[in-house]
Scaffold this motif. Structure first.
Motif, PDB file in Angstrom:
ATOM      1  N   SER A 148       0.834  -1.201   0.000  1.00 51.58           N
ATOM      2  CA  SER A 148       0.000   0.000   0.000  1.00 51.58           C
ATOM      3  C   SER A 148       0.874   1.259   0.000  1.00 51.58           C
ATOM      4  O   SER A 148       0.625   2.205  -0.754  1.00 51.58           O
ATOM      5  CB  SER A 148      -0.924  -0.023   1.211  1.00 51.58           C
ATOM      6  N   ARG A 149       1.925   1.268   0.832  1.00 50.94           N
ATOM      7  CA  ARG A 149       2.856   2.407   0.854  1.00 50.94           C
ATOM      8  C   ARG A 149       3.601   2.519  -0.476  1.00 50.94           C
ATOM      9  O   ARG A 149       3.806   3.626  -0.989  1.00 50.94           O
ATOM     10  CB  ARG A 149       3.848   2.262   2.003  1.00 50.94           C
ATOM     11  N   ARG A 171       1.406   4.144  -3.043  1.00 53.87           N
ATOM     12  CA  ARG A 171       1.325   5.587  -2.807  1.00 53.87           C
ATOM     13  C   ARG A 171       2.635   6.260  -3.228  1.00 53.87           C
ATOM     14  O   ARG A 171       2.624   7.283  -3.916  1.00 53.87           O
ATOM     15  CB  ARG A 171       1.019   5.864  -1.340  1.00 53.87           C
ATOM     16  N   ASP A 203     -10.163   4.041  -5.289  1.00 54.94           N
ATOM     17  CA  ASP A 203      -8.764   3.763  -4.944  1.00 54.94           C
ATOM     18  C   ASP A 203      -7.769   4.796  -5.458  1.00 54.94           C
ATOM     19  O   ASP A 203      -6.615   4.479  -5.716  1.00 54.94           O
ATOM     20  CB  ASP A 203      -8.362   2.362  -5.424  1.00 54.94           C
ATOM     21  N   GLN A 222      -5.955   8.574  -2.013  1.00 59.71           N
ATOM     22  CA  GLN A 222      -4.708   8.769  -1.265  1.00 59.71           C
ATOM     23  C   GLN A 222      -3.617   9.406  -2.116  1.00 59.71           C
ATOM     24  O   GLN A 222      -2.867  10.259  -1.637  1.00 59.71           O
ATOM     25  CB  GLN A 222      -4.243   7.449  -0.665  1.00 59.71           C
ATOM     26  N   CYS A 259      -4.592  13.038  -2.587  1.00 59.62           N
ATOM     27  CA  CYS A 259      -4.355  13.728  -1.320  1.00 59.62           C
ATOM     28  C   CYS A 259      -2.864  14.061  -1.172  1.00 59.62           C
ATOM     29  O   CYS A 259      -2.500  15.168  -0.759  1.00 59.62           O
ATOM     30  CB  CYS A 259      -4.847  12.871  -0.169  1.00 59.62           C
ATOM     31  N   ALA A 260      -2.006  13.115  -1.507  1.00 60.86           N
ATOM     32  CA  ALA A 260      -0.560  13.352  -1.419  1.00 60.86           C
ATOM     33  C   ALA A 260      -0.133  14.482  -2.348  1.00 60.86           C
ATOM     34  O   ALA A 260       0.702  15.323  -1.983  1.00 60.86           O
ATOM     35  CB  ALA A 260       0.205  12.072  -1.742  1.00 60.86           C
ATOM     36  N   ALA A 315      -7.717  11.514   3.538  1.00 68.04           N
ATOM     37  CA  ALA A 315      -8.092  10.695   2.396  1.00 68.04           C
ATOM     38  C   ALA A 315      -8.622   9.344   2.828  1.00 68.04           C
ATOM     39  O   ALA A 315      -8.138   8.753   3.798  1.00 68.04           O
ATOM     40  CB  ALA A 315      -6.899  10.487   1.469  1.00 68.04           C
ATOM     41  N   VAL A 331     -11.450  12.593  -0.728  1.00 66.14           N
ATOM     42  CA  VAL A 331     -10.474  13.464  -0.076  1.00 66.14           C
ATOM     43  C   VAL A 331     -11.254  14.603   0.565  1.00 66.14           C
ATOM     44  O   VAL A 331     -12.147  15.171  -0.068  1.00 66.14           O
ATOM     45  CB  VAL A 331      -9.455  14.049  -1.078  1.00 66.14           C
TER      46      VAL A 331
END
Length: 156
Positions: free
Chosen positions: A42-43, A46, A106, A109, A112-113, A128, A133
């Motif tokens: 997941s990280r 992103r 999906d 995030q 949002c970043a 998020a 968001v």
């Protein structure tokens, strides 16, 4: 495996194969001898700015966000944000000092970043979820500016 090597492998997989879920990506990585947790993947998703986009049949699949193709002129982050808004935002509305931005599934995030990467005086912070968001502003006037900005970049 080092993070940089795992990132390179994930880019190759997403670029060369149809991957629809994190679980599917985990299974492909395991077939390449890479053991990772769902949280790590997941990280990575992103960090690599991997988004979900509909394929020709309307089914979501992973794709590497291509916002980096603009030449840097001090506004690269904003250009990436605008490009992503055009690609993934489906609705923007405001409730008092909150701006709610709905994305295709999906993608919240990563969006949002990108919002967080840009200095926006009207923004206090962002939150998020899966496809939403929330941009929190100090005042309703600030939220109106943010709402208008995002609405001006949505492709109908």
């Amino acid at each position: 495996m080092r993070k940089a090597d795992r990132h390179l492998l994930i880019k190759q997989i997403v670029s060369n194969q149809t991957v629809r879920t994190q679980e599917e990506l985990l299974n492909i990585l395991e077939s390449h001898g890479v053991s990772a947790t769902q949280a790590t993947i997941s990280r990575d998703i992103r960090d690599l700015k991997i988004i979900k986009v509909p394929d020709e049949n309307g089914v979501a699949r992973f794709e590497i966000f291509q916002g980096d193709r603009f030449e840097g002129d001090g506004r690269e982050e904003e250009r990436r944000l605008i490009h992503m808004v055009e690609d993934v935002v489906v609705k923007v509305e405001r409730v008092q000092f909150l701006t709610i931005i709905v994305t295709i599934p999906d993608n919240a995030q990563v969006l949002c970043a990108l919002i967080d990467d840009i200095e926006v005086p009207e923004k206090v912070t962002t939150i998020a979820g899966f496809d939403t968001v929330i941009v929190i502003s100090r005042t309703e006037e600030d939220a109106i500016k943010i709402e208008e900005y995002f609405k001006s970049h949505i492709i109908a």
